[in-house]
Design an enzyme around this catalytic site. Structure first.
Site, PDB file in Angstrom:
ATOM      1  N   ASP A 294      46.065  58.742  27.079  1.00 57.43           N
ATOM      2  CA  ASP A 294      46.584  57.573  27.787  1.00 57.43           C
ATOM      3  C   ASP A 294      45.581  56.437  27.883  1.00 57.43           C
ATOM      4  O   ASP A 294      45.643  55.611  28.791  1.00 57.43           O
ATOM      5  CB  ASP A 294      46.992  58.013  29.201  1.00 57.43           C
ATOM      6  CG  ASP A 294      45.880  58.801  29.881  1.00 57.43           C
ATOM      7  OD1 ASP A 294      44.715  58.619  29.488  1.00 57.43           O
ATOM      8  OD2 ASP A 294      46.169  59.598  30.798  1.00 57.43           O
TER       9      ASP A 294
ATOM     10  N   GLU B 116      48.933  65.390  23.700  1.00 56.66           N
ATOM     11  CA  GLU B 116      48.963  65.350  25.174  1.00 56.66           C
ATOM     12  C   GLU B 116      50.045  64.358  25.646  1.00 56.66           C
ATOM     13  O   GLU B 116      49.808  63.448  26.434  1.00 56.66           O
ATOM     14  CB  GLU B 116      47.605  64.988  25.776  1.00 56.66           C
ATOM     15  CG  GLU B 116      47.473  65.354  27.242  1.00 56.66           C
ATOM     16  CD  GLU B 116      46.126  64.940  27.826  1.00 56.66           C
ATOM     17  OE1 GLU B 116      45.931  63.768  28.154  1.00 56.66           O
ATOM     18  OE2 GLU B 116      45.260  65.829  27.952  1.00 56.66           O
TER      19      GLU B 116
ATOM     20  N   GLU C 218      46.533  54.037  32.944  1.00 51.05           N
ATOM     21  CA  GLU C 218      46.887  55.167  32.072  1.00 51.05           C
ATOM     22  C   GLU C 218      48.373  55.486  32.091  1.00 51.05           C
ATOM     23  O   GLU C 218      48.944  55.862  31.064  1.00 51.05           O
ATOM     24  CB  GLU C 218      46.065  56.406  32.459  1.00 51.05           C
ATOM     25  CG  GLU C 218      44.582  56.314  32.103  1.00 51.05           C
ATOM     26  CD  GLU C 218      43.755  55.501  33.077  1.00 51.05           C
ATOM     27  OE1 GLU C 218      44.274  55.135  34.156  1.00 51.05           O
ATOM     28  OE2 GLU C 218      42.576  55.214  32.763  1.00 51.05           O
TER      29      GLU C 218
ATOM     30  N   ARG D 121      39.888  53.501  37.618  1.00 52.84           N
ATOM     31  CA  ARG D 121      39.912  52.094  38.024  1.00 52.84           C
ATOM     32  C   ARG D 121      40.457  51.904  39.435  1.00 52.84           C
ATOM     33  O   ARG D 121      39.968  51.070  40.184  1.00 52.84           O
ATOM     34  CB  ARG D 121      40.760  51.274  37.034  1.00 52.84           C
ATOM     35  CG  ARG D 121      39.963  50.783  35.847  1.00 52.84           C
ATOM     36  CD  ARG D 121      40.866  50.069  34.872  1.00 52.84           C
ATOM     37  NE  ARG D 121      40.113  49.298  33.887  1.00 52.84           N
ATOM     38  CZ  ARG D 121      39.379  49.806  32.917  1.00 52.84           C
ATOM     39  NH1 ARG D 121      39.235  51.108  32.796  1.00 52.84           N
ATOM     40  NH2 ARG D 121      38.747  49.021  32.060  1.00 52.84           N
TER      41      ARG D 121
ATOM     42  N   HIS E 117      29.343  57.985  35.674  1.00 48.27           N
ATOM     43  CA  HIS E 117      29.993  57.262  34.564  1.00 48.27           C
ATOM     44  C   HIS E 117      29.254  55.943  34.321  1.00 48.27           C
ATOM     45  O   HIS E 117      28.709  55.349  35.255  1.00 48.27           O
ATOM     46  CB  HIS E 117      31.444  57.001  34.981  1.00 48.27           C
ATOM     47  CG  HIS E 117      32.353  56.534  33.884  1.00 48.27           C
ATOM     48  ND1 HIS E 117      32.295  55.276  33.354  1.00 48.27           N
ATOM     49  CD2 HIS E 117      33.360  57.165  33.222  1.00 48.27           C
ATOM     50  CE1 HIS E 117      33.223  55.145  32.417  1.00 48.27           C
ATOM     51  NE2 HIS E 117      33.889  56.283  32.320  1.00 48.27           N
TER      52      HIS E 117
HETATM   53  C1  UD1 Z   1      38.368  54.784  29.968  1.00 52.00           C
HETATM   54  C2  UD1 Z   1      39.885  54.965  29.917  1.00 52.00           C
HETATM   55  C3  UD1 Z   1      40.309  56.064  30.891  1.00 52.00           C
HETATM   56  C4  UD1 Z   1      39.533  57.339  30.671  1.00 52.00           C
HETATM   57  C5  UD1 Z   1      38.042  57.045  30.672  1.00 52.00           C
HETATM   58  C6  UD1 Z   1      37.266  58.273  30.306  1.00 52.00           C
HETATM   59  C7  UD1 Z   1      41.238  52.952  29.496  1.00 52.00           C
HETATM   60  C8  UD1 Z   1      41.870  51.755  30.072  1.00 52.00           C
HETATM   61  N1  UD1 Z   1      40.527  53.725  30.331  1.00 52.00           N
HETATM   62  O1  UD1 Z   1      38.053  54.307  31.263  1.00 52.00           O
HETATM   63  O2  UD1 Z   1      41.695  56.330  30.721  1.00 52.00           O
HETATM   64  O3  UD1 Z   1      39.838  58.233  31.717  1.00 52.00           O
HETATM   65  O4  UD1 Z   1      37.742  56.023  29.711  1.00 52.00           O
HETATM   66  O5  UD1 Z   1      35.936  58.196  30.741  1.00 52.00           O
HETATM   67  O6  UD1 Z   1      41.352  53.219  28.318  1.00 52.00           O
HETATM   68  N2  UD1 Z   1      30.587  51.937  29.365  1.00 52.00           N
HETATM   69  C9  UD1 Z   1      29.336  51.991  28.761  1.00 52.00           C
HETATM   70  N3  UD1 Z   1      29.100  52.970  27.842  1.00 52.00           N
HETATM   71  C10 UD1 Z   1      30.022  53.899  27.491  1.00 52.00           C
HETATM   72  C11 UD1 Z   1      31.280  53.855  28.121  1.00 52.00           C
HETATM   73  C12 UD1 Z   1      31.555  52.858  29.037  1.00 52.00           C
HETATM   74  O7  UD1 Z   1      28.477  51.173  29.048  1.00 52.00           O
HETATM   75  O8  UD1 Z   1      29.743  54.752  26.667  1.00 52.00           O
HETATM   76  C13 UD1 Z   1      30.872  50.862  30.340  1.00 52.00           C
HETATM   77  C14 UD1 Z   1      31.131  49.503  29.669  1.00 52.00           C
HETATM   78  O9  UD1 Z   1      30.555  48.487  30.458  1.00 52.00           O
HETATM   79  C15 UD1 Z   1      32.652  49.410  29.707  1.00 52.00           C
HETATM   80  C16 UD1 Z   1      32.959  50.093  31.029  1.00 52.00           C
HETATM   81  O10 UD1 Z   1      32.049  51.192  31.081  1.00 52.00           O
HETATM   82  O11 UD1 Z   1      33.106  48.069  29.659  1.00 52.00           O
HETATM   83  C17 UD1 Z   1      34.360  50.592  31.213  1.00 52.00           C
HETATM   84  O12 UD1 Z   1      34.813  51.270  30.065  1.00 52.00           O
HETATM   85  P1  UD1 Z   1      36.395  51.336  29.724  1.00 52.00           P
HETATM   86  O13 UD1 Z   1      36.581  52.134  28.467  1.00 52.00           O
HETATM   87  O14 UD1 Z   1      36.996  49.983  29.776  1.00 52.00           O
HETATM   88  O15 UD1 Z   1      37.014  52.102  30.959  1.00 52.00           O
HETATM   89  P2  UD1 Z   1      36.698  53.523  31.574  1.00 52.00           P
HETATM   90  O16 UD1 Z   1      36.651  53.365  33.043  1.00 52.00           O
HETATM   91  O17 UD1 Z   1      35.561  54.135  30.873  1.00 52.00           O
HETATM   92  N1  UDP Z   2      32.543  65.339  30.667  1.00 52.45           N
HETATM   93  C1  UDP Z   2      31.330  65.393  29.987  1.00 52.45           C
HETATM   94  N2  UDP Z   2      30.214  64.887  30.600  1.00 52.45           N
HETATM   95  C2  UDP Z   2      30.229  64.336  31.841  1.00 52.45           C
HETATM   96  C3  UDP Z   2      31.477  64.278  32.518  1.00 52.45           C
HETATM   97  C4  UDP Z   2      32.605  64.776  31.891  1.00 52.45           C
HETATM   98  O1  UDP Z   2      31.266  65.898  28.870  1.00 52.45           O
HETATM   99  O2  UDP Z   2      29.180  63.907  32.338  1.00 52.45           O
HETATM  100  C5  UDP Z   2      33.760  65.847  29.995  1.00 52.45           C
HETATM  101  C6  UDP Z   2      34.632  66.799  30.796  1.00 52.45           C
HETATM  102  O3  UDP Z   2      34.259  68.142  30.583  1.00 52.45           O
HETATM  103  C7  UDP Z   2      36.026  66.507  30.261  1.00 52.45           C
HETATM  104  C8  UDP Z   2      35.959  65.046  29.879  1.00 52.45           C
HETATM  105  O4  UDP Z   2      34.588  64.715  29.774  1.00 52.45           O
HETATM  106  O5  UDP Z   2      36.288  67.237  29.084  1.00 52.45           O
HETATM  107  C9  UDP Z   2      36.642  64.212  30.922  1.00 52.45           C
HETATM  108  O6  UDP Z   2      36.376  62.877  30.705  1.00 52.45           O
HETATM  109  P1  UDP Z   2      36.631  61.767  31.795  1.00 52.45           P
HETATM  110  O7  UDP Z   2      36.613  62.360  33.163  1.00 52.45           O
HETATM  111  O8  UDP Z   2      35.687  60.672  31.487  1.00 52.45           O
HETATM  112  O9  UDP Z   2      38.079  61.233  31.417  1.00 52.45           O
HETATM  113  P2  UDP Z   2      39.563  61.686  31.841  1.00 52.45           P
HETATM  114  O10 UDP Z   2      39.737  63.108  31.491  1.00 52.45           O
HETATM  115  O11 UDP Z   2      39.702  61.401  33.296  1.00 52.45           O
HETATM  116  O12 UDP Z   2      40.417  60.773  31.033  1.00 52.45           O
END
Ligand code: UD1
Ligand code: UDP
Length: 360
Positions: A94, A116, A130, A201, A232
């Site tokens: 999602d 999924e 999502e 979010r 995160h």
């Molecule tokens: C995204 C997904 C969410 C998922 C999550 C998993 C969307 C809208 N959201 O949310 O469904 O649960 O990933 O973790 O698709 N950033 C870094 N380095 C990284 C990753 C993220 O710096 O490796 C920072 C960046 O500033 C980025 C921000 O995190 O802009 C947010 O990342 P984004 O992918 O927009 O949303 P997530 O909250 O990570």
């Molecule tokens: N995970 C990881 N390292 C971390 C936190 C989570 O490898 O520090 C793994 C976790 O085991 C799971 C996945 O990341 O498989 C979940 O990702 P996240 O919570 O970012 O996204 P969501 O599942 O909520 O979309």
């Protein structure tokens, strides 16, 4: 050719079993395309599973908005699909990357397979965006791989033809089993460790603030308890969590962990507190109770199995539920003894069979 689209950490983990099963099968060529919606949090996952990446769109920008992620992923994926001309585009879950993969493929009349499929809260704000992304993806997909009977039933109620839906289990279980097999037994910890993650979010800002207050109060109430919190990389998350928790001697804030390291941390934890989707699926397999920092879940199976409890983000409520798990052994054992309702670790192979039957 199957084109598998991966943008974020959980997509890499959950599409690895499909990509690896497809690559081993040889009846179809497979190409993994990463949008890199995530960068530092994604690359170690791709490396851990050894995924065959053929194209990298490198779209991540610091703290970019949803429209920017969408525009970059959509145009980049459209270009890549035009170049690779796959028989099918596979997306998972999602995320914005998944929704854009489905849309870009549909614009070029390339069939879409959704891994999924069928998870719903029926609340567009939770989780946001999502719930929007997965509903939109379902409208675009030709094949829907539902992890559970409940997910299949959701899709059927939306009018999706039963012949296009296959119940496979969740590939998260395949990935978990694959990784568990490579790990040594977890080391013993001193005291009880609570593992925390939070990133949704709808939890940014005040809710995250309340979660932090609950964690502080919890370690102050129980002196044998430590919190381990891999934070995160979202700047919105870090802006709240770091200043509120990084000075407590029994709260350990860390960068995101690699997948094997995180699986080991889950095994070492007494219980888990999280708003993650994937962790709700993994925890039952590991016998770990999980308190879910949300009001709604699209994974009711974990709650019904007794392993997960929805506790929201109100400080007092989180604190009470966590305290109860630390003091009431019978309640703890009931949650820890729940069974895994998300499949038997063969979802990747089942999905590849269906894909080969249709596109091979
Ligand atoms: C995204 C997904 C969410 C998922 C999550 C998993 C969307 C809208 N959201 O949310 O469904 O649960 O990933 O973790 O698709 N950033 C870094 N380095 C990284 C990753 C993220 O710096 O490796 C920072 C960046 O500033 C980025 C921000 O995190 O802009 C947010 O990342 P984004 O992918 O927009 O949303 P997530 O909250 O990570
Ligand atoms: N995970 C990881 N390292 C971390 C936190 C989570 O490898 O520090 C793994 C976790 O085991 C799971 C996945 O990341 O498989 C979940 O990702 P996240 O919570 O970012 O996204 P969501 O599942 O909520 O979309």
């Amino acid at each position: 050719m199957l084109m598998i689209v991966i943008g974020t950490r959980p997509e890499a983990i959950k599409l690895a079993p499909v990509a690896l099963a497809a690559a081993a099968d040889r009846r179809m060529e497979v190409a993994v395309v990463r949008t890199r919606q995530h960068r530092e949090m994604l690359d170690p996952m791709i490396e851990h599973f050894g995924l065959p990446v053929v194209a990298d769109l490198d779209i991540m920008r610091e703290d970019q908005g949803l429209a920017e992620v969408t525009a970059a992923a959509l145009t980049g994926l459209a270009r890549t699909i035009a170049e690779l001309r796959p028989a099918c585009v596979v997306v998972q879950g999602d995320t914005t990357t998944a929704m854009c993969g489905a849309l870009a493929a549909s614009y070029q009349r390339v069939p879409v397979a959704h891994v999924e499929a069928g998870l719903r809260t029926y609340d567009r704000q939770q989780p946001f965006p999502e719930e929007l992304n997965r509903c939109l993806t379902a409208q675009l997909a030709d094949l829907h791989f539902a992890p559970t009977v409940g997910a299949r039933d959701n899709l059927r109620r939306e009018g999706i033809d039963a012949a296009r839906i296959h119940i496979t289990g969740n590939t998260a279980i395949d990935a978990l089993q694959h990784t568990l097999a490579t790990l040594p037994p977890p080391a013993a910890t001193t005291g009880r460790q609570i593992l925390v993650t939070a990133h949704r979010r709808e939890n940014h800002g005040e809710p995250m603030d309340r979660i932090c207050a609950a964690l502080r109060a919890l370690v102050d109430r129980f002196d044998d308890v430590t919190v381990r919190f891999p934070v995160h990389l979202s700047p919105r998350v870090r802006a709240t969590v770091l200043p509120r928790l990084d000075d407590h001697p029994r709260i350990e804030l860390e960068p995101p962990l690699g997948y094997p390291q995180f699986v080991q941390a889950m095994r070492q934890a007494y219980f888990i507190v999280s708003d993650s989707g994937g962790i709700q699926e993994e925890a039952p397999s590991l016998g770990k109770p999980v308190l879910v920092l949300r009001e709604r879940t699209e994974r009711p199976e974990a709650v019904e199995a007794g392993c997960a409890r929805l506790v929201g983000t109100q400080t007092q409520r989180v604190l009470e539920h966590a305290s109860a798990l630390l003091t009431d052994r019978a309640a703890y054992d009931a949650m820890a003894g729940a069974h895994n309702p998300f499949g038997d670790g063969t979802a990747g192979a089942k999905i590849v069979e269906h894909l080969v039957a249709r596109f091979g």
